[in-house]
Design an enzyme around this catalytic site. Sequence first.
Site, PDB file in Angstrom:
ATOM      1  N   MET A  75      28.823  66.421  43.708  1.00 53.76           N
ATOM      2  CA  MET A  75      28.950  67.379  42.366  1.00 53.76           C
ATOM      3  C   MET A  75      28.681  68.542  42.914  1.00 53.76           C
ATOM      4  O   MET A  75      28.193  69.609  42.387  1.00 53.76           O
ATOM      5  CB  MET A  75      27.818  66.972  41.532  1.00 53.76           C
ATOM      6  CG  MET A  75      28.406  65.691  40.703  1.00 53.76           C
ATOM      7  SD  MET A  75      27.398  65.063  39.063  1.00 53.76           S
ATOM      8  CE  MET A  75      27.904  66.019  37.985  1.00 53.76           C
ATOM      9  N   LYS A  76      28.702  68.955  44.279  1.00 48.65           N
ATOM     10  CA  LYS A  76      28.529  70.297  44.877  1.00 48.65           C
ATOM     11  C   LYS A  76      30.007  70.947  44.863  1.00 48.65           C
ATOM     12  O   LYS A  76      31.040  70.173  44.954  1.00 48.65           O
ATOM     13  CB  LYS A  76      28.035  70.276  46.079  1.00 48.65           C
ATOM     14  CG  LYS A  76      26.431  69.752  46.095  1.00 48.65           C
ATOM     15  CD  LYS A  76      26.155  69.544  47.538  1.00 48.65           C
ATOM     16  CE  LYS A  76      24.610  69.070  47.413  1.00 48.65           C
ATOM     17  NZ  LYS A  76      24.180  68.356  48.738  1.00 48.65           N
ATOM     18  N   HIS A 109      23.675  68.455  40.302  1.00 53.00           N
ATOM     19  CA  HIS A 109      23.237  69.183  41.536  1.00 53.00           C
ATOM     20  C   HIS A 109      24.517  69.555  42.617  1.00 53.00           C
ATOM     21  O   HIS A 109      25.164  68.696  43.074  1.00 53.00           O
ATOM     22  CB  HIS A 109      22.104  68.383  42.482  1.00 53.00           C
ATOM     23  CG  HIS A 109      22.094  68.821  43.556  1.00 53.00           C
ATOM     24  ND1 HIS A 109      20.728  69.848  43.733  1.00 53.00           N
ATOM     25  CD2 HIS A 109      22.323  68.438  44.878  1.00 53.00           C
ATOM     26  CE1 HIS A 109      20.784  70.033  45.085  1.00 53.00           C
ATOM     27  NE2 HIS A 109      21.377  69.242  45.736  1.00 53.00           N
ATOM     28  N   ASN A 157      20.701  76.640  43.987  1.00 55.84           N
ATOM     29  CA  ASN A 157      20.047  76.086  45.243  1.00 55.84           C
ATOM     30  C   ASN A 157      19.422  76.594  46.362  1.00 55.84           C
ATOM     31  O   ASN A 157      20.285  77.437  46.735  1.00 55.84           O
ATOM     32  CB  ASN A 157      20.591  74.738  45.379  1.00 55.84           C
ATOM     33  CG  ASN A 157      19.914  73.579  46.203  1.00 55.84           C
ATOM     34  OD1 ASN A 157      18.607  73.418  45.840  1.00 55.84           O
ATOM     35  ND2 ASN A 157      20.328  73.351  47.373  1.00 55.84           N
ATOM     36  N   GLU A 158      18.293  76.849  46.413  1.00 54.29           N
ATOM     37  CA  GLU A 158      17.682  77.618  47.802  1.00 54.29           C
ATOM     38  C   GLU A 158      18.200  78.866  47.859  1.00 54.29           C
ATOM     39  O   GLU A 158      18.888  79.331  48.615  1.00 54.29           O
ATOM     40  CB  GLU A 158      18.193  76.667  48.989  1.00 54.29           C
ATOM     41  CG  GLU A 158      17.640  75.267  48.567  1.00 54.29           C
ATOM     42  CD  GLU A 158      18.214  74.218  49.818  1.00 54.29           C
ATOM     43  OE1 GLU A 158      18.815  74.625  50.858  1.00 54.29           O
ATOM     44  OE2 GLU A 158      17.866  73.053  49.750  1.00 54.29           O
ATOM     45  N   GLU A 265      14.078  66.211  45.063  1.00 56.07           N
ATOM     46  CA  GLU A 265      14.628  65.299  46.218  1.00 56.07           C
ATOM     47  C   GLU A 265      13.430  64.666  47.204  1.00 56.07           C
ATOM     48  O   GLU A 265      13.411  64.839  48.441  1.00 56.07           O
ATOM     49  CB  GLU A 265      15.246  66.365  46.938  1.00 56.07           C
ATOM     50  CG  GLU A 265      16.169  67.455  46.126  1.00 56.07           C
ATOM     51  CD  GLU A 265      17.038  68.327  47.256  1.00 56.07           C
ATOM     52  OE1 GLU A 265      16.767  68.304  48.297  1.00 56.07           O
ATOM     53  OE2 GLU A 265      17.542  69.208  46.494  1.00 56.07           O
ATOM     54  N   TRP A 312      15.250  61.101  47.044  1.00 53.89           N
ATOM     55  CA  TRP A 312      16.662  61.647  48.022  1.00 53.89           C
ATOM     56  C   TRP A 312      16.870  60.649  48.640  1.00 53.89           C
ATOM     57  O   TRP A 312      17.412  60.670  49.850  1.00 53.89           O
ATOM     58  CB  TRP A 312      16.180  63.064  48.728  1.00 53.89           C
ATOM     59  CG  TRP A 312      17.356  63.976  48.954  1.00 53.89           C
ATOM     60  CD1 TRP A 312      18.177  64.195  49.809  1.00 53.89           C
ATOM     61  CD2 TRP A 312      18.128  64.203  47.561  1.00 53.89           C
ATOM     62  NE1 TRP A 312      19.260  65.004  49.425  1.00 53.89           N
ATOM     63  CE2 TRP A 312      19.374  64.960  48.118  1.00 53.89           C
ATOM     64  CE3 TRP A 312      18.222  64.334  46.410  1.00 53.89           C
ATOM     65  CZ2 TRP A 312      20.261  65.697  47.388  1.00 53.89           C
ATOM     66  CZ3 TRP A 312      18.993  64.987  45.567  1.00 53.89           C
ATOM     67  CH2 TRP A 312      19.901  65.706  45.869  1.00 53.89           C
TER      68      TRP A 312
HETATM   69  O1  G3I Z   1      30.830  60.319  53.349  1.00 52.72           O
HETATM   70  C1  G3I Z   1      31.776  61.424  53.711  1.00 52.72           C
HETATM   71  C2  G3I Z   1      32.837  61.152  54.559  1.00 52.72           C
HETATM   72  O2  G3I Z   1      33.518  60.029  53.738  1.00 52.72           O
HETATM   73  C3  G3I Z   1      33.750  61.973  54.931  1.00 52.72           C
HETATM   74  O3  G3I Z   1      34.723  61.628  55.829  1.00 52.72           O
HETATM   75  C4  G3I Z   1      32.795  63.185  55.605  1.00 52.72           C
HETATM   76  C5  G3I Z   1      33.574  64.221  55.885  1.00 52.72           C
HETATM   77  O4  G3I Z   1      33.585  65.348  55.134  1.00 52.72           O
HETATM   78  O5  G3I Z   1      31.926  63.542  54.750  1.00 52.72           O
HETATM   79  C6  G3I Z   1      30.852  62.611  54.261  1.00 52.72           C
HETATM   80  O6  G3I Z   1      29.907  63.172  53.214  1.00 52.72           O
HETATM   81  C7  G3I Z   1      29.125  63.785  53.887  1.00 52.72           C
HETATM   82  C8  G3I Z   1      27.815  63.212  53.129  1.00 52.72           C
HETATM   83  O7  G3I Z   1      26.731  64.233  53.381  1.00 52.72           O
HETATM   84  C9  G3I Z   1      27.545  61.788  53.302  1.00 52.72           C
HETATM   85  O8  G3I Z   1      27.105  61.587  54.548  1.00 52.72           O
HETATM   86  C10 G3I Z   1      29.328  65.183  53.539  1.00 52.72           C
HETATM   87  O9  G3I Z   1      30.374  65.757  54.384  1.00 52.72           O
HETATM   88  C11 G3I Z   1      27.879  65.964  53.735  1.00 52.72           C
HETATM   89  O10 G3I Z   1      28.030  67.388  53.399  1.00 52.72           O
HETATM   90  C12 G3I Z   1      26.988  65.427  53.108  1.00 52.72           C
HETATM   91  O11 G3I Z   1      25.559  66.267  53.309  1.00 52.72           O
HETATM   92  C13 G3I Z   1      24.785  66.261  52.217  1.00 52.72           C
HETATM   93  C14 G3I Z   1      23.841  67.775  52.366  1.00 52.72           C
HETATM   94  O12 G3I Z   1      23.141  67.921  51.248  1.00 52.72           O
HETATM   95  C15 G3I Z   1      25.157  68.963  52.031  1.00 52.72           C
HETATM   96  O13 G3I Z   1      25.871  68.601  50.882  1.00 52.72           O
HETATM   97  C16 G3I Z   1      23.530  65.210  52.672  1.00 52.72           C
HETATM   98  O14 G3I Z   1      24.090  63.877  52.187  1.00 52.72           O
HETATM   99  C17 G3I Z   1      22.297  65.476  51.493  1.00 52.72           C
HETATM  100  O15 G3I Z   1      21.191  64.724  51.614  1.00 52.72           O
HETATM  101  C18 G3I Z   1      22.177  67.062  51.394  1.00 52.72           C
HETATM  102  O16 G3I Z   1      21.214  67.208  50.372  1.00 52.72           O
HETATM  103  C19 G3I Z   1      20.418  68.627  50.376  1.00 52.72           C
HETATM  104  C20 G3I Z   1      20.243  68.951  48.932  1.00 52.72           C
HETATM  105  O17 G3I Z   1      21.553  69.028  48.596  1.00 52.72           O
HETATM  106  C21 G3I Z   1      19.583  70.350  48.766  1.00 52.72           C
HETATM  107  N1  G3I Z   1      18.335  70.181  49.480  1.00 52.72           N
HETATM  108  C22 G3I Z   1      18.303  69.817  51.156  1.00 52.72           C
HETATM  109  C23 G3I Z   1      19.073  68.443  51.222  1.00 52.72           C
HETATM  110  C24 G3I Z   1      18.996  67.976  52.422  1.00 52.72           C
HETATM  111  O18 G3I Z   1      19.760  69.086  53.211  1.00 52.72           O
END
Ligand code: G3I
Length: 354
Positions: A75-76, A109, A157-158, A265, A312
């Site tokens: 949802m970003k 979020h 956020n942040e 988180e 988280w």
């Molecule tokens: O699952 C997809 C995959 O199918 C796709 O091929 C690939 C290529 O884009 O992306 C994959 O999704 C990734 C996802 O994590 C699951 O692994 C996203 O690209 C990647 O951007 C995402 O990262 C998330 C990150 O925020 C950026 O949005 C992390 O899961 C998530 O834990 C992290 O959470 C943040 C909070 O939003 C803010 N506070 C810090 C926290 C940790 O960084």
Amino acid sequence: MNLRFSFIFLWAILTVGCSENAVTENPEDPEPYTALRSVAPFPVGVAIQSSRLGSGPHSGVVRTVFNSVTAEYEMKMKHLTSASGSYVWTHADQLVAFANEHDMQVHGHALVWHQSTPSWLENFSGTDMEFEDAVKDYITTVVQRYQDDVVSWDVINEAFEDGSGELRNSVFRRRMGPDFIARLFQYTREADPDVLLFYNDYGTIWDTAKLESMLAMVDDLQARGIPIDGVGLQMHITYTHPPLSNIVAVMDAVVQRGLKIHISEMDVRVNPQGDLSVLTDERSQLQKKRVNEIVAAFMDLPEENQFAITWWGLRDPESWLIDFWGNPEWGLLFDAEYQPKPAYEGFLEALRGN
Ligand code: G3I
């Protein structure tokens, strides 16, 4: 009983065999464990990803144990919009549908985050006014699509730098000016008169400059009558740091401003020094103690200031911590086999006042 069969059997038990208040820990074990959602006086949430939902044990545990969800990333802005005015709703809609099906609230979020800005906006070629119109249009479109589903949004956020507490030099700051945060809150409120508006950040429980900047922002918004309802303390902590006294002092400062607190988180690193290659019982018990003390502190807050506690991630192997820090890590409530860890018991004990 082999692992695969026990997974399937566990799922079957979770899906059809257990009452709302109890989750069977293990098919052979007649002693179910208690679902957090059935004991907590506030919503208990977990970050989820649409690819992990469906009919497996992951969604079985999520919907049985928790009553709030946050999209870990879907949802970003970067994942909802690929070009100005063009949206990709599929995955966010899946998460919202899952929550609605299982009587779970949805925390949104995050509307604006410098780390999840799509390139079309990062490299926006129009005027500053056109940039701001595009941001306002995005906020209005997203918030109104989920107006009946999402109870609260991390509006931004942040926004503040580590160490200095300065506003990050994001494209939003550059194109909308230093007062952009106020307008983001105003636009979100204009889009939905009822949704709760949060500011979300990490580090405010150990970084004094960042904390002071956040509180100064809150004071400014409140003095100007600009709506803000709560603060998200992300709570990415370790089993020793920061001291509980820091966390309690920050929560008190937020309560003094009449705002809700979302532990938004939570994870508790047990291997920050990288000295473990397997999770020891000793470190697991220290994690339990840490979870217990923080949930107990949250329980001590006035009810009107308790928004939710959100983890988280569900299972240790699924945590962002592992890739981010590069160490083996076991920061969550459930182990790789969907079994509740001592930290889960620590959470329950705090909810029960012991
Ligand atoms: O699952 C997809 C995959 O199918 C796709 O091929 C690939 C290529 O884009 O992306 C994959 O999704 C990734 C996802 O994590 C699951 O692994 C996203 O690209 C990647 O951007 C995402 O990262 C998330 C990150 O925020 C950026 O949005 C992390 O899961 C998530 O834990 C992290 O959470 C943040 C909070 O939003 C803010 N506070 C810090 C926290 C940790 O960084």
